[in-house]
Enzyme design. Sequence first.
Site, PDB file in Angstrom:
ATOM      1  CE  LYS A 122     -13.470  -2.535   0.699  1.00 52.75           C
ATOM      2  NZ  LYS A 122     -13.128  -2.357   2.162  1.00 52.75           N
TER       3      LYS A 122
ATOM      4  CE  LYS B 258      -4.326  -1.673   1.275  1.00 50.89           C
ATOM      5  NZ  LYS B 258      -5.727  -1.737   2.056  1.00 50.89           N
TER       6      LYS B 258
ATOM      7  CE  LYS C 167      -6.589  -7.845  -1.297  1.00 51.91           C
ATOM      8  NZ  LYS C 167      -7.141  -7.650  -0.217  1.00 51.91           N
TER       9      LYS C 167
HETATM   10  N1  AQP Z   1     -10.158 -11.046  -2.621  1.00 48.92           N
HETATM   11  C1  AQP Z   1     -10.663 -11.363  -1.302  1.00 48.92           C
HETATM   12  N2  AQP Z   1     -11.063 -12.614  -1.057  1.00 48.92           N
HETATM   13  C2  AQP Z   1     -11.471 -12.917   0.197  1.00 48.92           C
HETATM   14  N3  AQP Z   1     -11.485 -12.176   1.074  1.00 48.92           N
HETATM   15  C3  AQP Z   1     -11.063 -10.739   0.989  1.00 48.92           C
HETATM   16  N4  AQP Z   1     -11.247  -9.741   1.774  1.00 48.92           N
HETATM   17  C4  AQP Z   1     -10.712  -8.799   1.105  1.00 48.92           C
HETATM   18  N5  AQP Z   1     -10.327  -8.865  -0.257  1.00 48.92           N
HETATM   19  C5  AQP Z   1     -11.031 -10.487  -0.325  1.00 48.92           C
HETATM   20  C6  AQP Z   1     -11.654  -9.687   3.175  1.00 48.92           C
HETATM   21  O1  AQP Z   1     -12.494  -8.938   3.352  1.00 48.92           O
HETATM   22  C7  AQP Z   1     -12.528  -8.175   4.649  1.00 48.92           C
HETATM   23  C8  AQP Z   1     -12.864  -6.664   4.668  1.00 48.92           C
HETATM   24  O2  AQP Z   1     -11.354  -6.403   4.369  1.00 48.92           O
HETATM   25  P1  AQP Z   1     -11.153  -4.717   4.576  1.00 48.92           P
HETATM   26  O3  AQP Z   1     -12.309  -3.935   4.982  1.00 48.92           O
HETATM   27  O4  AQP Z   1      -9.719  -4.758   5.146  1.00 48.92           O
HETATM   28  O5  AQP Z   1     -10.874  -4.416   2.806  1.00 48.92           O
HETATM   29  P2  AQP Z   1      -9.626  -4.482   2.056  1.00 48.92           P
HETATM   30  O6  AQP Z   1      -8.792  -5.319   2.407  1.00 48.92           O
HETATM   31  O7  AQP Z   1      -9.385  -2.852   2.069  1.00 48.92           O
HETATM   32  O8  AQP Z   1     -10.423  -4.727   0.549  1.00 48.92           O
HETATM   33  P3  AQP Z   1      -9.732  -4.747  -0.290  1.00 48.92           P
HETATM   34  O9  AQP Z   1     -10.587  -4.839  -1.516  1.00 48.92           O
HETATM   35  O10 AQP Z   1      -8.698  -5.732  -0.117  1.00 48.92           O
HETATM   36  O11 AQP Z   1      -8.958  -3.267  -0.423  1.00 48.92           O
HETATM   37  P4  AQP Z   1      -7.535  -2.852  -0.960  1.00 48.92           P
HETATM   38  O12 AQP Z   1      -8.021  -2.798  -2.356  1.00 48.92           O
HETATM   39  O13 AQP Z   1      -7.381  -1.807  -0.124  1.00 48.92           O
HETATM   40  O14 AQP Z   1      -6.609  -4.060  -0.906  1.00 48.92           O
HETATM   41  C9  AQP Z   1     -11.009  -8.796   5.294  1.00 48.92           C
HETATM   42  O15 AQP Z   1     -11.653  -9.935   6.121  1.00 48.92           O
HETATM   43  C10 AQP Z   1     -10.524  -9.330   4.111  1.00 48.92           C
HETATM   44  O16 AQP Z   1      -9.440 -10.463   4.453  1.00 48.92           O
END
Ligand code: AQP
Length: 346
Positions: free
Chosen positions: A210, A123, A207
């Site tokens: 978002k 990040k 993966k």
């Molecule tokens: N691709 C994924 N598969 C399974 N689980 C996932 N989680 C996130 N992506 C996947 C799970 O969702 C929960 C919420 O996570 P968060 O609020 O921390 O969201 P995040 O990690 O910001 O979501 P993103 O999409 O992964 O964001 P960025 O793009 O910022 O990296 C967690 O339990 C996470 O494991």
Amino acid sequence: AAMTEQVSYSGPQRIFSGIQPTGNLHLGNYLGALKKFADLQDAGWEGIYCVVDLHAITMPQPKGALADQTRQIAAAMMAAGLDPDTSTIFVQSSVRAHTELTWIFNCVARMGWLEKMTQFKDKSGKDAERASVGLFDYPVLQAADILVYKATHVPVGEDQKQHLELSRNVAARFNQQYDVPGFFPLPEGLIEGPGARIMSLKDGTKKMSKSDPAETSRINLIDDTDTIAKKIKKAKTDTLGDMPETVEEMAPRPEVANLVGIYAALAGMSDEQVLAEYGGKGFGTFKPALAELAVEKLSPITQKMRQLLDDPAEIDAAMAKGAEKANAVAEPIIEEVRRVVGFWQV
Ligand code: AQP
């Protein structure tokens, strides 16, 4: 490796997990987190589920957007089946003990542990010097989130494995440093199972996320039926022919494995069962079936979410009640921590 302990925690089993109010929730968040939360609640687990707005501000958020984004995640949790009367659902910043325990844990966690965290590296990118200190400290706040409730189990996606190990290390080191064996549990992940790692629809090795700039890489919970169908139809596959017949045949085909995994997780089936049904068939058959299943499973949630957001009074009342319940658990624990650390007692 994570530390282990001689004396283990003997308090009640309890779940904690959180979701950041940043951007739209996607299918990975649903299958890796939300759906698991609801399933665990229905299986009788005591659960504390948090919209982690303190985590969200480790990255810049659009001006004035935080409260609305928070309400959306609360709505998604409720729409996915979390019941505010059965579980505790609340907003992180409304329970002050999270930040207080973070400071204490900052003095327990080691720089070297945090420097190993791959999420920070990803990040912060090439310009780590300009990242916020909060982004670096993110996993310590996460350890405090879990341990301020002495939670023993943490349902999350696979991307959170490393952070969870850090939580265990913080707990073990606190117990050791202050000579209070078994004071904090060493929290365990509930990660396994279909949906733990949903990949991008455009790249089976990345993966679903978002923050991926490609909208077509993910299915959002708020996507309408047509959009979901289109995204699945356009999902990348490969040139290795029809659907594989076995899990072994599927192994070198990450994009296909992802679609099969999504189907399995949504349908509550194993990959083998999905392949027994679709192995040898063309993607012209499988993709529409997957799209239909995704719409069938997601649209009731989306609808419920919209309904809740149209009249947010129910969400807001649930969050107020949740904050009260969460505080009631956290306050006595943070009081105990203050005594253990040896702070001045007023
Ligand atoms: N691709 C994924 N598969 C399974 N689980 C996932 N989680 C996130 N992506 C996947 C799970 O969702 C929960 C919420 O996570 P968060 O609020 O921390 O969201 P995040 O990690 O910001 O979501 P993103 O999409 O992964 O964001 P960025 O793009 O910022 O990296 C967690 O339990 C996470 O494991």
